[in-house]
Design a protein around this motif. Sequence first.
Motif, mmCIF file in Angstrom:
data_model
loop_
_atom_site.group_PDB
_atom_site.id
_atom_site.type_symbol
_atom_site.label_atom_id
_atom_site.label_comp_id
_atom_site.label_asym_id
_atom_site.label_seq_id
_atom_site.Cartn_x
_atom_site.Cartn_y
_atom_site.Cartn_z
ATOM 1 N N TYR A 84 0.836 -1.198 0.000
ATOM 2 C CA TYR A 84 0.000 0.000 0.000
ATOM 3 C C TYR A 84 0.874 1.251 0.000
ATOM 4 C CZ TYR A 84 -3.213 3.631 1.477
ATOM 5 O OH TYR A 84 -3.926 4.795 1.547
ATOM 6 N N ASN A 85 1.917 1.275 0.823
ATOM 7 C CA ASN A 85 2.813 2.433 0.889
ATOM 8 C C ASN A 85 3.518 2.674 -0.442
ATOM 9 O OD1 ASN A 85 2.192 3.086 3.518
ATOM 10 N ND2 ASN A 85 3.897 1.935 4.387
ATOM 11 N N ILE A 86 3.979 1.596 -1.074
ATOM 12 C CA ILE A 86 4.653 1.733 -2.368
ATOM 13 C C ILE A 86 3.676 2.275 -3.405
ATOM 14 C CG2 ILE A 86 5.704 0.444 -4.271
ATOM 15 C CD1 ILE A 86 6.922 -1.402 -2.124
ATOM 16 N N LYS A 87 2.470 1.720 -3.440
ATOM 17 C CA LYS A 87 1.451 2.175 -4.395
ATOM 18 C C LYS A 87 1.114 3.641 -4.158
ATOM 19 C CE LYS A 87 -3.262 1.220 -5.885
ATOM 20 N NZ LYS A 87 -4.461 0.433 -5.641
ATOM 21 N N ASN A 88 0.969 4.040 -2.909
ATOM 22 C CA ASN A 88 0.629 5.415 -2.568
ATOM 23 C C ASN A 88 1.757 6.373 -2.962
ATOM 24 O OD1 ASN A 88 -1.129 7.357 -1.491
ATOM 25 N ND2 ASN A 88 0.021 7.375 0.427
ATOM 26 N N LYS A 89 2.998 5.999 -2.699
ATOM 27 C CA LYS A 89 4.136 6.855 -3.058
ATOM 28 C C LYS A 89 4.258 6.988 -4.578
ATOM 29 C CE LYS A 89 6.859 6.413 1.089
ATOM 30 N NZ LYS A 89 6.769 7.772 1.554
ATOM 31 N N TRP A 90 4.005 5.893 -5.311
ATOM 32 C CA TRP A 90 4.057 5.937 -6.774
ATOM 33 C C TRP A 90 2.969 6.867 -7.319
ATOM 34 C CZ3 TRP A 90 7.324 5.132 -10.450
ATOM 35 C CH2 TRP A 90 6.889 5.006 -11.756
ATOM 36 N N LYS A 91 1.774 6.785 -6.753
ATOM 37 C CA LYS A 91 0.670 7.641 -7.167
ATOM 38 C C LYS A 91 1.011 9.111 -6.918
ATOM 39 C CE LYS A 91 -4.175 8.616 -6.286
ATOM 40 N NZ LYS A 91 -5.307 8.378 -5.423
ATOM 41 N N CYS A 92 1.578 9.410 -5.761
ATOM 42 C CA CYS A 92 1.971 10.792 -5.438
ATOM 43 C C CYS A 92 3.044 11.290 -6.400
ATOM 44 C CB CYS A 92 2.458 10.884 -3.999
ATOM 45 S SG CYS A 92 1.168 10.693 -2.771
ATOM 46 N N TYR A 93 3.991 10.422 -6.745
ATOM 47 C CA TYR A 93 5.043 10.783 -7.686
ATOM 48 C C TYR A 93 4.444 11.134 -9.051
ATOM 49 C CZ TYR A 93 8.644 10.126 -11.204
ATOM 50 O OH TYR A 93 9.457 10.290 -12.286
ATOM 51 N N LEU A 94 3.534 10.301 -9.550
ATOM 52 C CA LEU A 94 2.913 10.550 -10.849
ATOM 53 C C LEU A 94 2.102 11.841 -10.841
ATOM 54 C CD1 LEU A 94 1.801 6.968 -11.904
ATOM 55 C CD2 LEU A 94 3.789 8.270 -12.700
ATOM 56 N N GLU A 95 1.438 12.132 -9.740
ATOM 57 C CA GLU A 95 0.680 13.382 -9.633
ATOM 58 C C GLU A 95 1.613 14.592 -9.675
ATOM 59 O OE1 GLU A 95 -1.569 12.831 -6.060
ATOM 60 O OE2 GLU A 95 -3.080 11.599 -7.069
ATOM 61 N N ARG A 96 2.738 14.516 -8.969
ATOM 62 C CA ARG A 96 3.715 15.616 -9.001
ATOM 63 C C ARG A 96 4.303 15.780 -10.402
ATOM 64 N NH1 ARG A 96 5.816 13.093 -4.409
ATOM 65 N NH2 ARG A 96 7.695 12.604 -5.584
ATOM 66 N N LEU A 97 4.588 14.673 -11.063
ATOM 67 C CA LEU A 97 5.130 14.711 -12.410
ATOM 68 C C LEU A 97 4.139 15.360 -13.381
ATOM 69 C CD1 LEU A 97 7.480 13.838 -14.267
ATOM 70 C CD2 LEU A 97 6.265 11.683 -14.580
ATOM 71 N N ALA A 98 2.880 14.989 -13.273
ATOM 72 C CA ALA A 98 1.844 15.572 -14.135
ATOM 73 C C ALA A 98 1.711 17.071 -13.878
ATOM 74 C CB ALA A 98 0.517 14.866 -13.900
ATOM 75 N N LYS A 99 1.743 17.475 -12.627
ATOM 76 C CA LYS A 99 1.631 18.893 -12.280
ATOM 77 C C LYS A 99 2.804 19.681 -12.860
ATOM 78 C CE LYS A 99 1.475 22.086 -8.420
ATOM 79 N NZ LYS A 99 1.738 22.258 -7.004
ATOM 80 N N THR A 100 3.995 19.145 -12.721
ATOM 81 C CA THR A 100 5.179 19.817 -13.245
ATOM 82 C C THR A 100 5.108 19.935 -14.760
ATOM 83 O OG1 THR A 100 6.510 18.993 -11.415
ATOM 84 C CG2 THR A 100 7.704 19.734 -13.355
ATOM 85 N N ASN A 101 4.682 18.866 -15.433
ATOM 86 C CA ASN A 101 4.561 18.912 -16.895
ATOM 87 C C ASN A 101 3.542 19.954 -17.332
ATOM 88 O OD1 ASN A 101 6.495 16.997 -17.398
ATOM 89 N ND2 ASN A 101 5.058 15.303 -17.533
#
Length: 47
Positions: free
Chosen positions: A6-23
């Motif tokens: 769950y922690n890995i999935k949550n951290k990956w989701k947060c990373y993708l959200e930050r990446l999308a925001k930056t793009n």
Amino acid sequence: MKGLLYNIKNKWKCYLERLAKTNRELYGSGRLDCCDLNRQHKPEHNK
């Protein structure tokens, strides 16, 4: 083990959200094309 996954999935989701925001901030709604990045001007096609 379930908590770890769950922690890995949550951290990956947060990373993708930050990446999308930056793009969005960097490129707006334009198309991301890795071939065009860092290119000062496009080459002309042979006629």
